[in-house]
Design a protein around this motif. Structure first.
Motif, mmCIF file in Angstrom:
data_model
loop_
_atom_site.group_PDB
_atom_site.id
_atom_site.type_symbol
_atom_site.label_atom_id
_atom_site.label_comp_id
_atom_site.label_asym_id
_atom_site.label_seq_id
_atom_site.Cartn_x
_atom_site.Cartn_y
_atom_site.Cartn_z
ATOM 1 N N VAL A 34 0.858 -1.180 0.000
ATOM 2 C CA VAL A 34 0.000 0.000 0.000
ATOM 3 C C VAL A 34 0.899 1.237 0.000
ATOM 4 O O VAL A 34 1.745 1.395 0.886
ATOM 5 C CB VAL A 34 -0.941 0.048 1.219
ATOM 6 N N ALA A 47 -4.721 6.103 -1.251
ATOM 7 C CA ALA A 47 -3.963 4.893 -0.937
ATOM 8 C C ALA A 47 -3.996 3.991 -2.165
ATOM 9 O O ALA A 47 -5.071 3.657 -2.666
ATOM 10 C CB ALA A 47 -4.561 4.178 0.265
ATOM 11 N N LYS A 49 -3.298 0.414 -3.454
ATOM 12 C CA LYS A 49 -3.026 -0.968 -3.074
ATOM 13 C C LYS A 49 -2.554 -1.724 -4.297
ATOM 14 O O LYS A 49 -3.248 -1.768 -5.317
ATOM 15 C CB LYS A 49 -4.279 -1.628 -2.498
#
Length: 220
Positions: A34, A47, A49
């Protein structure tokens, strides 16, 4: 699913024709990473991922996670902003762009009712129902004392983020029972892992109501 280009020399990526600056790595697990990225267009943080896919089964699982995000549309569930599959030779990566939880929390939770873990979201921090239990405790406090525990601090312009790191104190001369005070302080424990879940809170509330009913019967 837009084209994705990694421009490593500039530390930027492009997803769905939108560019993002790489800021820092936030966390990593066995098969995923992340990263914190910033939108070039509007400066918002996200964020990213990155799911490592070693074979077709891993790729299928990554796409299944995308579909799970798309199944739900609720303000309390992180919305999938964008995704793509990034081919890297024999392997590939599934990239999921999600709101940065610190910014997401700031938009959805009044600062004086916000749990400590939402002010500084650390790696490996677990955000679950116990985060909402803290806010529930703030509501209970306001019902008992006609003001939230951190309302005064906020209105004075002092730091709520620092104040919530301290143990909650019950005002002197509190007229409520020790059992109710215990319920309140239990919901407002700084460490989220030490806070009760909603089942415990409901059971304690039922016990308090039963005690009150018995006392009213004796007085009748």
């Amino acid at each position: 699913m837009g084209q994705t280009i990694c421009i490593c020399s500039r530390g930027t990526i492009t997803i769905d024709n939108k560019r993002y600056f790489f800021i820092q790595k936030l966390d990593e697990g066995g098969f995923s990473y992340v990263d914190l990225v910033e939108s070039v267009q509007n400066g918002k943080f996200y964020a990213l991922k990155r799911i490592i896919c070693h074979d077709k089964e891993d790729r299928k699982n990554a796409l299944n996670e995308v579909e799970m995000h798309r199944m739900f549309n609720h303000p309390n569930i992180l919305h999938l902003e964008a995704y793509c599959i990034m081919d890297k030779g024999p392997k590939c990566e599934g990239w999921l762009l999600l709101p940065y939880i610190k910014d997401w929390a700031a938009q959805r939770c009044t600062i004086s009712y916000r749990a400590p873990e939402l002010f500084n979201v650390a790696s490996h921090c677990i955000i679950d129902e116990r985060t909402d239990i803290w806010s529930l405790g703030c509501v209970l406090y306001a019902m008992m004392f006609l003001e939230g525990p951190y309302d005064g601090i906020f209105h004075r312009g002092d730091s709520v983020a620092l104040a919530v790191q301290n143990v909650i104190t019950i005002p002197e001369g509190c007229r409520y029972t020790q059992a109710l005070q215990h319920l309140l302080t239990s919901t407002m424990v700084t460490n989220p892992q030490e806070r009760p879940n909603i089942t415990w809170v409901l059971n304690q509330t039922k016990q308090l109501l039963q005690i009150e009913a018995v006392q009213e019967t004796k007085l009748a």
